[in-house]
Design a protein around this motif. Structure first.
Motif, mmCIF file in Angstrom:
data_model
loop_
_atom_site.group_PDB
_atom_site.id
_atom_site.type_symbol
_atom_site.label_atom_id
_atom_site.label_comp_id
_atom_site.label_asym_id
_atom_site.label_seq_id
_atom_site.Cartn_x
_atom_site.Cartn_y
_atom_site.Cartn_z
ATOM 1 N N ILE A 1 0.842 -1.201 0.000
ATOM 2 C CA ILE A 1 0.000 0.000 0.000
ATOM 3 C C ILE A 1 0.877 1.251 0.000
ATOM 4 O O ILE A 1 1.751 1.415 0.842
ATOM 5 C CB ILE A 1 -0.923 0.004 1.239
ATOM 6 C CG1 ILE A 1 -1.808 -1.248 1.231
ATOM 7 C CG2 ILE A 1 -1.796 1.258 1.260
ATOM 8 C CD1 ILE A 1 -2.641 -1.413 2.482
ATOM 9 N N ARG A 2 0.581 2.153 -0.959
ATOM 10 C CA ARG A 2 1.367 3.383 -1.050
ATOM 11 C C ARG A 2 0.503 4.638 -0.994
ATOM 12 O O ARG A 2 1.016 5.746 -0.831
ATOM 13 C CB ARG A 2 2.192 3.385 -2.338
ATOM 14 C CG ARG A 2 3.128 2.180 -2.457
ATOM 15 C CD ARG A 2 4.119 2.340 -3.592
ATOM 16 N NE ARG A 2 4.912 1.124 -3.780
ATOM 17 C CZ ARG A 2 5.945 0.766 -3.025
ATOM 18 N NH1 ARG A 2 6.323 1.555 -2.027
ATOM 19 N NH2 ARG A 2 6.596 -0.358 -3.248
ATOM 20 N N GLU B 1 -3.536 6.507 0.223
ATOM 21 C CA GLU B 1 -4.732 6.401 1.051
ATOM 22 C C GLU B 1 -5.872 5.745 0.273
ATOM 23 O O GLU B 1 -6.700 5.033 0.840
ATOM 24 C CB GLU B 1 -5.157 7.800 1.534
ATOM 25 C CG GLU B 1 -4.338 8.343 2.691
ATOM 26 C CD GLU B 1 -4.584 7.563 3.980
ATOM 27 O OE1 GLU B 1 -5.724 7.140 4.234
ATOM 28 O OE2 GLU B 1 -3.616 7.382 4.738
ATOM 29 N N TYR C 1 -5.343 2.130 0.369
ATOM 30 C CA TYR C 1 -5.629 1.691 1.739
ATOM 31 C C TYR C 1 -7.141 1.541 1.944
ATOM 32 O O TYR C 1 -7.623 0.532 2.464
ATOM 33 C CB TYR C 1 -5.058 2.709 2.718
ATOM 34 C CG TYR C 1 -5.423 2.500 4.169
ATOM 35 C CD1 TYR C 1 -4.876 1.462 4.909
ATOM 36 C CD2 TYR C 1 -6.332 3.351 4.797
ATOM 37 C CE1 TYR C 1 -5.204 1.270 6.235
ATOM 38 C CE2 TYR C 1 -6.675 3.167 6.138
ATOM 39 C CZ TYR C 1 -6.104 2.133 6.851
ATOM 40 O OH TYR C 1 -6.429 1.943 8.164
ATOM 41 N N SER D 1 0.808 -3.317 8.012
ATOM 42 C CA SER D 1 2.119 -2.763 7.691
ATOM 43 C C SER D 1 2.018 -1.289 7.339
ATOM 44 O O SER D 1 2.841 -0.462 7.767
ATOM 45 C CB SER D 1 2.736 -3.544 6.526
ATOM 46 O OG SER D 1 3.963 -2.962 6.133
ATOM 47 N N TYR D 2 0.990 -0.938 6.558
ATOM 48 C CA TYR D 2 0.798 0.469 6.168
ATOM 49 C C TYR D 2 0.478 1.331 7.391
ATOM 50 O O TYR D 2 1.027 2.425 7.563
ATOM 51 C CB TYR D 2 -0.335 0.556 5.155
ATOM 52 C CG TYR D 2 -0.635 1.977 4.699
ATOM 53 C CD1 TYR D 2 0.191 2.617 3.778
ATOM 54 C CD2 TYR D 2 -1.746 2.663 5.184
ATOM 55 C CE1 TYR D 2 -0.087 3.915 3.350
ATOM 56 C CE2 TYR D 2 -2.031 3.952 4.764
ATOM 57 C CZ TYR D 2 -1.193 4.574 3.848
ATOM 58 O OH TYR D 2 -1.461 5.865 3.436
ATOM 59 N N GLU D 3 -0.396 0.824 8.263
ATOM 60 C CA GLU D 3 -0.767 1.585 9.464
ATOM 61 C C GLU D 3 0.431 1.780 10.379
ATOM 62 O O GLU D 3 0.619 2.863 10.958
ATOM 63 C CB GLU D 3 -1.894 0.858 10.207
ATOM 64 C CG GLU D 3 -3.213 0.876 9.461
ATOM 65 C CD GLU D 3 -4.260 -0.008 10.109
ATOM 66 O OE1 GLU D 3 -3.910 -0.734 11.069
ATOM 67 O OE2 GLU D 3 -5.423 0.020 9.672
ATOM 68 N N SER E 1 3.578 1.898 9.528
ATOM 69 C CA SER E 1 4.555 2.828 8.953
ATOM 70 C C SER E 1 4.036 4.260 8.936
ATOM 71 O O SER E 1 4.797 5.209 9.126
ATOM 72 C CB SER E 1 4.916 2.403 7.528
ATOM 73 O OG SER E 1 3.777 2.448 6.686
ATOM 74 N N LYS E 2 2.733 4.418 8.719
ATOM 75 C CA LYS E 2 2.163 5.774 8.642
ATOM 76 C C LYS E 2 1.835 6.342 10.012
ATOM 77 O O LYS E 2 1.918 7.556 10.242
ATOM 78 C CB LYS E 2 0.898 5.759 7.773
ATOM 79 C CG LYS E 2 0.404 7.158 7.406
ATOM 80 C CD LYS E 2 -0.683 7.097 6.374
ATOM 81 C CE LYS E 2 -1.180 8.487 5.989
ATOM 82 N NZ LYS E 2 -0.120 9.304 5.367
#
Length: 404
Positions: free
Chosen positions: A6-7, A9, A12, A46-48, A50-51
């Motif tokens: 995921i890159r 929103e 996401y 993973s996205y959550e 990192s963000k």
């Protein structure tokens, strides 16, 4: 569509919607849709992470938090800092923490040394000084049959008995040093010796099981293994099945009630030969507590336990230790993936019906969901009929205990 890292929103949000749609279909375990759901969940997490990373707490903030939690005043910290002026200077960030202060705070208030200095926890205080053998709970150890009835024998003889009991478990080195470093929230200055005794007993009982254990393979543990273990909770005999599964994987599981004066749910460690050991006290005798504690300790075995470590957990206590946070996260995810939890009707409109439906969809016990709702709300009067009170100890009673 092939799942990708995921890159954006938009990506996401699209994956969240797909996860919700898959959840509503309740795909069978190991099916293509189930695999897709698990993959998307990993990508979303993973996205959550990192963000929206979780930052380590500031050392002073951690001290202030623990003071508020325990209702302590600055005067209560004098034993850890030396003088009242030092307490004031440290809390106002005018004086740095010394090694002695960090050691005292770690032991006395249970604040992780990782939080205080970013380093690993220092050795147990018993590792550098003499052990006070008189502080072991000798009467209770005798009553439980761990050591022979000492009666009026000389003090030196009593100490020899206790030393033998502890050293037999490999917790003593030389004349007065403990080999293992203790982590977790259960150890306090007043409970330390009782915890050592309990742990020694757990190690001894685990050794009695080694003849029936297969050789442990660390590669057997994974997120999928935790999930499969968690799904055994849906069966009435689930706790027994879980213990059987762990022991087929080479992990000894020991049930041993906690000694008086200790607040202990479970422990995770390895014996001298590398055999993983999980100890459980069943202190609440509830299904939700049993399952969460068990998976939490398995997560420690998987991720954190080395030959010289032992985790002693009071899961009612908060902790700033990253390893405890990771074990908590892995346990929660094994039962209820994060992306499903806050979108579930059990969370948004909790009722017996919504809890039981969500539990059926996840293939877990309703006690897990009820217990999580109680924990997160702080209201332990909720759903008391669903948490499986008095449903665990009876499963592990010997025939002799049942007849008593």
């Amino acid at each position: 569509m092939e799942a990708k890292v995921i890159r954006t929103e938009e990506q996401y949000t699209a994956y969240l919607d797909e996860v919700q749609a898959l959840i509503s279909q309740a795909p069978k375990l190991s099916s293509q849709k189930s695999e897709r759901l698990e993959l998307l969940t990993v990508l979303l997490e993973s996205y959550e992470n990192s963000k929206y990373p979780v930052e380590s707490p500031d050392p002073i903030d951690a001290i202030l938090f623990r003071m508020n939690e325990k209702g302590l005043k600055q005067a209560d910290l004098v034993p850890y800092f030396g003088t009242s002026s030092r307490v004031s200077e440290v809390l106002n960030r005018k004086r740095p923490l010394t090694v002695q202060m960090i050691r005292a705070l770690t032991i006395g208030l249970g604040i992780s040394a990782d939080t205080l200095v970013g380093a690993s926890l220092p050795d147990s205080p018993a590792a550098k000084g003499d052990v006070d053998w008189s502080k072991f709970p000798i009467k209770e150890m005798t009553r439980r049959g761990w050591i022979e009835n000492v009666g009026k024998v000389a003090k030196d003889s009593i100490e020899d008995l206790v030393k033998g009991f502890i050293s037999d478990a490999g917790l003593q080195f030389g004349a007065a040093s403990f080999r293992k470093t203790f982590y977790g929230e259960a150890e306090t200055p007043t409970s330390r010796y009782a915890l050592y005794a309990w742990l020694a007993r757990v190690i001894q009982k685990a050794r009695d099981k080694k003849g029936s254990l297969v050789e442990y393979d660390a590669d057997v543990l994974s997120a999928s293994y935790l999930k499969e273990l968690a799904q055994l909770s849906r069966f009435d005999a689930g706790p027994l099945l879980a213990v059987e599964q762990l022991e087929k994987s080479g992990i000894a599981v020991v049930i041993e009630p906690a000694l008086k004066g200790t607040l202990l749910d479970g422990a995770a460690l390895k014996d001298a030969d590398g055999t993983p050991i999980i100890g459980l006290t069943l202190r609440y005798d509830r299904l939700d507590n049993f399952w969460y504690t068990l998976i939490h300790e398995v997560a420690h075995i998987w991720k954190h336990v080395t030959d010289g470590d032992a985790f002693l957990d009071d899961l009612d206590a908060s902790s700033e230790d990253r390893r405890e946070a990771e074990a908590n996260r892995l346990a929660r995810e094994a039962f209820i993936p994060r992306v499903q939890w806050r979108r579930s009707e059990a969370y948004t409109s909790p009722s017996k019906e919504s809890i039981e439906k969500f539990a059926k969809d996840l293939k877990i016990s309703p006690a897990i969901i009820a217990g999580r709702l109680r924990k997160e709300s702080g209201n332990y009067g909720l759903f008391s009929d669903l948490v499986g009170q008095n449903q665990v100890r009876k499963l592990f009673q010997s025939p002799e205990e049942c007849e008593a």
